[in-house]
Design a protein around this motif. Structure first.
Motif, PDB file in Angstrom:
ATOM      1  N   ASN A   1     -13.643  29.828  13.654  1.00  0.00           N
ATOM      2  CA  ASN A   1     -12.533  29.894  14.641  1.00  0.00           C
ATOM      3  C   ASN A   1     -11.880  31.376  14.621  1.00  0.00           C
ATOM      4  OD1 ASN A   1     -12.766  27.294  15.424  1.00  0.00           O
ATOM      5  ND2 ASN A   1     -10.988  26.640  13.789  1.00  0.00           N
ATOM      6  N   GLY A   2     -12.947  32.274  14.242  1.00  0.00           N
ATOM      7  CA  GLY A   2     -12.269  33.790  14.448  1.00  0.00           C
ATOM      8  C   GLY A   2     -11.673  34.438  13.245  1.00  0.00           C
ATOM      9  N   GLY A   3     -11.955  33.575  12.376  1.00  0.00           N
ATOM     10  CA  GLY A   3     -10.910  33.956  11.068  1.00  0.00           C
ATOM     11  C   GLY A   3      -9.442  33.558  10.949  1.00  0.00           C
ATOM     12  N   TRP A   4      -9.141  32.837  12.069  1.00  0.00           N
ATOM     13  CA  TRP A   4      -7.851  32.451  12.114  1.00  0.00           C
ATOM     14  C   TRP A   4      -7.421  31.599  10.825  1.00  0.00           C
ATOM     15  CZ3 TRP A   4      -3.964  33.971  15.187  1.00  0.00           C
ATOM     16  CH2 TRP A   4      -4.284  34.455  16.531  1.00  0.00           C
ATOM     17  N   VAL A   5      -6.248  31.621  10.464  1.00  0.00           N
ATOM     18  CA  VAL A   5      -5.756  30.982   9.296  1.00  0.00           C
ATOM     19  C   VAL A   5      -4.958  29.701   9.801  1.00  0.00           C
ATOM     20  CG1 VAL A   5      -4.033  30.778   7.267  1.00  0.00           C
ATOM     21  CG2 VAL A   5      -4.986  32.971   8.050  1.00  0.00           C
ATOM     22  N   MET A   6      -5.853  28.270   9.339  1.00  0.00           N
ATOM     23  CA  MET A   6      -5.319  27.370   9.371  1.00  0.00           C
ATOM     24  C   MET A   6      -5.649  26.367   8.439  1.00  0.00           C
ATOM     25  SD  MET A   6      -8.235  26.237  12.149  1.00  0.00           S
ATOM     26  CE  MET A   6      -7.930  27.782  13.010  1.00  0.00           C
ATOM     27  N   ARG A   7      -4.945  25.177   8.420  1.00  0.00           N
ATOM     28  CA  ARG A   7      -5.276  24.242   7.268  1.00  0.00           C
ATOM     29  C   ARG A   7      -6.736  23.690   7.321  1.00  0.00           C
ATOM     30  NH1 ARG A   7      -1.193  23.130   4.131  1.00  0.00           N
ATOM     31  NH2 ARG A   7       0.970  23.172   5.198  1.00  0.00           N
ATOM     32  N   SER A   8      -7.425  23.666   6.238  1.00  0.00           N
ATOM     33  CA  SER A   8      -8.583  23.602   6.189  1.00  0.00           C
ATOM     34  C   SER A   8      -9.154  23.328   4.627  1.00  0.00           C
ATOM     35  CB  SER A   8      -9.654  25.111   6.412  1.00  0.00           C
ATOM     36  OG  SER A   8     -11.038  24.829   6.540  1.00  0.00           O
ATOM     37  N   TRP A   9      -9.939  22.200   4.600  1.00  0.00           N
ATOM     38  CA  TRP A   9     -10.423  21.806   3.413  1.00  0.00           C
ATOM     39  C   TRP A   9     -11.720  22.569   2.665  1.00  0.00           C
ATOM     40  CZ3 TRP A   9      -7.158  18.453   1.050  1.00  0.00           C
ATOM     41  CH2 TRP A   9      -6.474  17.655   1.896  1.00  0.00           C
ATOM     42  N   TYR A  10     -12.322  23.386   3.726  1.00  0.00           N
ATOM     43  CA  TYR A  10     -13.148  24.527   3.156  1.00  0.00           C
ATOM     44  C   TYR A  10     -13.438  25.173   4.404  1.00  0.00           C
ATOM     45  CZ  TYR A  10     -16.141  20.691   5.142  1.00  0.00           C
ATOM     46  OH  TYR A  10     -16.636  19.621   5.599  1.00  0.00           O
TER      47      TYR A  10
ATOM     48  N   ILE B   1       0.827  -1.188  -0.024  1.00  0.00           N
ATOM     49  CA  ILE B   1       0.216   0.142   0.035  1.00  0.00           C
ATOM     50  C   ILE B   1       0.789   1.148   0.093  1.00  0.00           C
ATOM     51  CG2 ILE B   1      -1.885   1.244   1.045  1.00  0.00           C
ATOM     52  CD1 ILE B   1      -2.619  -1.421   2.568  1.00  0.00           C
ATOM     53  N   ARG B   2       0.555   2.213  -0.543  1.00  0.00           N
ATOM     54  CA  ARG B   2       1.105   3.490  -0.819  1.00  0.00           C
ATOM     55  C   ARG B   2       0.036   4.485  -0.091  1.00  0.00           C
ATOM     56  NH1 ARG B   2       1.594   4.508  -6.106  1.00  0.00           N
ATOM     57  NH2 ARG B   2       3.634   3.556  -6.161  1.00  0.00           N
ATOM     58  N   PHE B   3       0.460   4.933   1.111  1.00  0.00           N
ATOM     59  CA  PHE B   3      -0.322   6.100   1.768  1.00  0.00           C
ATOM     60  C   PHE B   3      -0.056   7.256   1.548  1.00  0.00           C
ATOM     61  CE2 PHE B   3      -0.718   2.223   4.636  1.00  0.00           C
ATOM     62  CZ  PHE B   3      -1.916   2.157   5.245  1.00  0.00           C
ATOM     63  N   LEU B   4      -1.101   8.234   1.095  1.00  0.00           N
ATOM     64  CA  LEU B   4      -0.656   9.527   0.853  1.00  0.00           C
ATOM     65  C   LEU B   4      -1.484  10.176   1.816  1.00  0.00           C
ATOM     66  CD1 LEU B   4      -1.362   9.314  -2.994  1.00  0.00           C
ATOM     67  CD2 LEU B   4       0.651   9.204  -1.934  1.00  0.00           C
ATOM     68  N   PHE B   5      -0.791  11.302   2.377  1.00  0.00           N
ATOM     69  CA  PHE B   5      -1.573  12.090   3.470  1.00  0.00           C
ATOM     70  C   PHE B   5      -1.503  13.608   2.754  1.00  0.00           C
ATOM     71  CE2 PHE B   5       0.457   8.536   5.612  1.00  0.00           C
ATOM     72  CZ  PHE B   5      -0.935   7.952   6.394  1.00  0.00           C
ATOM     73  N   PRO B   6      -2.332  14.004   2.101  1.00  0.00           N
ATOM     74  CA  PRO B   6      -2.412  15.400   1.546  1.00  0.00           C
ATOM     75  C   PRO B   6      -2.558  16.367   2.616  1.00  0.00           C
ATOM     76  CG  PRO B   6      -4.285  14.277   0.896  1.00  0.00           C
ATOM     77  CD  PRO B   6      -3.768  13.412   1.675  1.00  0.00           C
ATOM     78  N   ASN B   7      -1.979  17.561   2.409  1.00  0.00           N
ATOM     79  CA  ASN B   7      -2.123  18.767   3.356  1.00  0.00           C
ATOM     80  C   ASN B   7      -3.413  19.694   2.662  1.00  0.00           C
ATOM     81  OD1 ASN B   7      -0.268  18.537   5.396  1.00  0.00           O
ATOM     82  ND2 ASN B   7       1.269  18.703   3.916  1.00  0.00           N
ATOM     83  N   ALA B   8      -4.148  20.102   3.483  1.00  0.00           N
ATOM     84  CA  ALA B   8      -5.368  20.799   3.260  1.00  0.00           C
ATOM     85  C   ALA B   8      -4.638  22.370   3.141  1.00  0.00           C
ATOM     86  CB  ALA B   8      -6.475  21.071   4.080  1.00  0.00           C
ATOM     87  N   PRO B   9      -5.279  23.132   2.104  1.00  0.00           N
ATOM     88  CA  PRO B   9      -4.649  24.656   1.882  1.00  0.00           C
ATOM     89  C   PRO B   9      -4.761  25.604   3.204  1.00  0.00           C
ATOM     90  CG  PRO B   9      -6.354  24.149   0.129  1.00  0.00           C
ATOM     91  CD  PRO B   9      -6.303  23.231   1.204  1.00  0.00           C
ATOM     92  N   GLU B  10      -3.900  26.486   3.620  1.00  0.00           N
ATOM     93  CA  GLU B  10      -4.020  27.246   4.648  1.00  0.00           C
ATOM     94  C   GLU B  10      -5.051  28.377   4.521  1.00  0.00           C
ATOM     95  OE1 GLU B  10      -0.281  28.382   5.912  1.00  0.00           O
ATOM     96  OE2 GLU B  10      -0.044  26.715   7.107  1.00  0.00           O
ATOM     97  N   ARG B  11      -6.130  28.573   5.216  1.00  0.00           N
ATOM     98  CA  ARG B  11      -7.025  29.799   4.857  1.00  0.00           C
ATOM     99  C   ARG B  11      -7.907  30.220   6.228  1.00  0.00           C
ATOM    100  NH1 ARG B  11      -9.794  27.102   0.416  1.00  0.00           N
ATOM    101  NH2 ARG B  11      -9.866  25.033   0.882  1.00  0.00           N
ATOM    102  N   PRO B  12      -8.436  31.297   6.122  1.00  0.00           N
ATOM    103  CA  PRO B  12      -9.193  31.698   7.275  1.00  0.00           C
ATOM    104  C   PRO B  12     -10.571  30.843   7.387  1.00  0.00           C
ATOM    105  CG  PRO B  12      -8.875  33.550   5.700  1.00  0.00           C
ATOM    106  CD  PRO B  12      -8.177  32.265   5.134  1.00  0.00           C
TER     107      PRO B  12
END
Length: 219
Positions: free
Chosen positions: A60-69, A45-56
């Motif tokens: 969470n008060g508009g804090w920027v964090m990794r989020s899929w949406y 098995i090849r495990f792939l662990f993608p990173n979500a983009p960083e966005r407000p």
């Protein structure tokens, strides 16, 4: 292409697990859990662990964090989300599937796994992807849109398992159950497994996930 971590269990792999993290986490969250899956050594098995983009993130008060949406509001019955950002994330994960199939992996040997917000993306991607993949494992999560809005195109025998903690105070048990009920109502046959835990994974839940993966990927 989205950035991601890769873990391979053999020099040449013939199966892929794309595993999406939750809100505010990243791709490094789940590689340490692989041993607890107790996968047979013969699986390559090849495990792939993608990173979500960083966005407000609005809730969470508009804090920027990794989020899929972006999540605009939330309660125990659902989430109000950015559908455009959801679609963008689904497109990104679909592109990973396409790249893996182009590299020689059969679509039915590709599993989508996601925790919390990542599980919502796994649901949406797997249910709308134009080819039949190996299955969806949805952990402590929910459907990001009601199925009436999605019009899922995936075949009805698509393997789906939903894992949820009975004490989850982030994504309520009712939201997990609602996803399974909606899927069942339109002809899918999701497995529903609950565990005495909160919004997290446990050794027992990982063991269960590993058994499901093994069943999907055995030759």
């Amino acid at each position: 292409m989205i950035d991601m971590l890769t873990v391979e269990t053999a020099p040449v792999c013939d199966a892929v697990v794309i595993w999406m993290h939750g809100l505010g986490a990243d791709g490094a969250d789940f590689p340490p859990t692989i041993p607890y899956l107790r996968l047979p050594e013969e699986l390559k098995i090849r495990f792939l662990f993608p990173n979500a983009p960083e966005r407000p993130v609005t809730i969470n008060g508009g804090w920027v964090m990794r989020s899929w949406y972006d999540i605009l509001s939330m309660d125990n019955n659902g989430r109000e989300i950015s559908r455009d950002e959801l679609r963008s994330s689904v497109d990104s994960i679909s592109a990973i599937i396409q790249a893996q199939t182009a590299a020689g992996i059969a679509p039915e040997r590709i599993l989508l796994v996601g925790f919390s917000q990542g599980g919502a993306v796994a649901y949406e991607t797997g249910l709308t992807y134009p080819q039949k993949i190996g299955g969806i494992a949805a952990m402590s999560t929910y459907l990001p849109r009601h199925l009436d809005e999605v019009a899922p195109s995936a075949v009805k025998d698509l393997p789906i398992i939903a894992l949820h903690g009975t004490m989850d105070d982030v994504v309520s048990l009712a939201m997990g159950e609602s996803a399974v009920e909606q899927l069942s109502k339109v002809g899918y046959k999701p497995q529903w497994k609950t565990f005495p835990m909160g919004h997290e994974v446990s050794i027992e839940s990982l063991n269960t996930l590993g058994r499901w993966m093994s069943e999907r990927l055995h030759h």
